[in-house]
Design an enzyme around this catalytic site. Sequence first.
Site, PDB file in Angstrom:
ATOM      1  N   GLU A  81       8.827  90.097  22.984  1.00  0.00           N
ATOM      2  CA  GLU A  81       9.744  89.148  23.537  1.00  0.00           C
ATOM      3  C   GLU A  81      10.855  89.386  24.081  1.00  0.00           C
ATOM      4  OE1 GLU A  81       9.968  86.391  20.628  1.00  0.00           O
ATOM      5  OE2 GLU A  81      10.498  84.673  21.743  1.00  0.00           O
ATOM      6  N   ASP A  95       6.110  90.663  19.340  1.00  0.00           N
ATOM      7  CA  ASP A  95       7.103  89.431  18.653  1.00  0.00           C
ATOM      8  C   ASP A  95       8.184  90.002  17.229  1.00  0.00           C
ATOM      9  OD1 ASP A  95       7.422  85.695  18.359  1.00  0.00           O
ATOM     10  OD2 ASP A  95       9.464  87.592  18.359  1.00  0.00           O
ATOM     11  N   ILE A  97      10.321  89.503  15.351  1.00  0.00           N
ATOM     12  CA  ILE A  97      11.292  88.392  14.984  1.00  0.00           C
ATOM     13  C   ILE A  97      10.361  86.985  15.458  1.00  0.00           C
ATOM     14  CG2 ILE A  97      12.660  87.250  13.277  1.00  0.00           C
ATOM     15  CD1 ILE A  97      12.399  89.805  12.160  1.00  0.00           C
ATOM     16  N   ASP A  98       8.736  86.403  14.045  1.00  0.00           N
ATOM     17  CA  ASP A  98       8.537  85.227  15.115  1.00  0.00           C
ATOM     18  C   ASP A  98       9.041  84.286  13.595  1.00  0.00           C
ATOM     19  OD1 ASP A  98       6.650  83.986  16.712  1.00  0.00           O
ATOM     20  OD2 ASP A  98       5.789  83.705  14.788  1.00  0.00           O
ATOM     21  N   THR A 100      11.978  83.009  14.596  1.00  0.00           N
ATOM     22  CA  THR A 100      13.679  83.542  14.738  1.00  0.00           C
ATOM     23  C   THR A 100      14.286  81.723  14.718  1.00  0.00           C
ATOM     24  OG1 THR A 100      13.043  84.793  16.237  1.00  0.00           O
ATOM     25  CG2 THR A 100      15.416  84.983  16.421  1.00  0.00           C
ATOM     26  N   ASP A 221       3.500  85.694  20.280  1.00  0.00           N
ATOM     27  CA  ASP A 221       3.682  84.733  19.742  1.00  0.00           C
ATOM     28  C   ASP A 221       2.020  84.989  18.395  1.00  0.00           C
ATOM     29  OD1 ASP A 221       5.987  82.603  21.485  1.00  0.00           O
ATOM     30  OD2 ASP A 221       6.191  84.057  19.336  1.00  0.00           O
TER      31      ASP A 221
HETATM   32  C1  LIP Z   1       8.322  80.890  17.925  1.00  0.00           C
HETATM   33  C2  LIP Z   1       7.107  80.237  17.910  1.00  0.00           C
HETATM   34  C3  LIP Z   1       6.001  78.702  17.995  1.00  0.00           C
HETATM   35  C4  LIP Z   1       6.463  77.890  18.538  1.00  0.00           C
HETATM   36  C5  LIP Z   1       8.301  78.283  18.644  1.00  0.00           C
HETATM   37  C6  LIP Z   1       8.869  79.314  18.990  1.00  0.00           C
HETATM   38  P1  LIP Z   1       9.960  82.673  17.938  1.00  0.00           P
HETATM   39  O1  LIP Z   1       8.519  82.161  18.318  1.00  0.00           O
HETATM   40  O2  LIP Z   1       6.599  81.412  17.418  1.00  0.00           O
HETATM   41  O3  LIP Z   1       5.210  79.151  18.451  1.00  0.00           O
HETATM   42  O4  LIP Z   1       6.797  76.848  18.222  1.00  0.00           O
HETATM   43  O5  LIP Z   1       9.149  77.087  19.385  1.00  0.00           O
HETATM   44  O6  LIP Z   1       8.714  79.489  20.285  1.00  0.00           O
HETATM   45  O7  LIP Z   1      11.109  82.209  19.239  1.00  0.00           O
HETATM   46  O8  LIP Z   1      10.747  82.448  16.829  1.00  0.00           O
HETATM   47  O9  LIP Z   1       9.411  83.962  18.369  1.00  0.00           O
END
Ligand code: LIP
Length: 275
Positions: A81, A95, A97-98, A100, A221
């Site tokens: 990412e 990713d 840190i998903d 974030t 993601d």
């Molecule tokens: C997140 C995604 C999630 C989305 C959030 C954000 P991040 O990714 O996992 O699906 O709804 O808006 O994009 O930015 O935390 O890696």
Amino acid sequence: MTLPAFPALDADSLDRREAVCRQLLESAGRIALEGYLAMGEDTVVAMKGPQDFLTETDGEVEAHLRDALLQRFPGDGFLGEESGGALTARMWVVDPIDGTANFARGIPHFCVSIGFIDNGVIEIGGIANPATGEVYFARRGRGATCNGKPMHVAQTQAYDRASVELGWSRRISTRAYVETIAALIDLGTNVRRSASGALALAFVAQGRLDAYAEMHINPWDCLAGLLLVEEAGGRVNDFLAGHGLSDGNPVLACAPGIANGMEQATSIRLCPQRA
Ligand code: LIP
């Protein structure tokens, strides 16, 4: 999108990638947790755009994963990412840190997500939840586990018992998001959002949630989580169709018992049910 194909990997090659992925879920999860616990008022949180956060830990975890994976498998591609990467038919999609936005505000709901695709097929997926110590893993055709225990999607049939999550980002219009929420509520479901699509998909595979949808999501993601759901007996859409890997796509993953209603409420078509 058609990328030049590779000869399909044999089982031994996938075994080696599985073993490294499992090790990295542990090591990357430790780095993420250390970063989370070290967060303080003086922690710098950058903004990639409106509501799009970036922490130092994002970069640290992604560098750890990229270095380790490309050192072990130099012929594989890597898409992260934060640092991007050239698209190939055989690559890791990460990713670091998903969730974030949660991580940056001290909310313990985030994860590390590692997916591996070979010739357009998600073969390996792993998600580490450092806050709970839960590590989710799936290998195509071999089931899905949480901390080594088999997982299965929920058996929910009734929409008025269903708990679903609808992801959000500024990439979709407010009207589209609100109209989809309304359709899901009218279906009878309880609609939530937790700002980590990867963890939400893991929860669908685990039976904690009955469905996850988002009108646009990025591959890093969702690829690992989509394999978890498939291997746990759930239904998924063909996320990688078209330009899913390069541009993202809508995503829908759900328990089979509520598939019809979820397709109608989100206008996202699911893949045919596997025999
Ligand atoms: C997140 C995604 C999630 C989305 C959030 C954000 P991040 O990714 O996992 O699906 O709804 O808006 O994009 O930015 O935390 O890696």
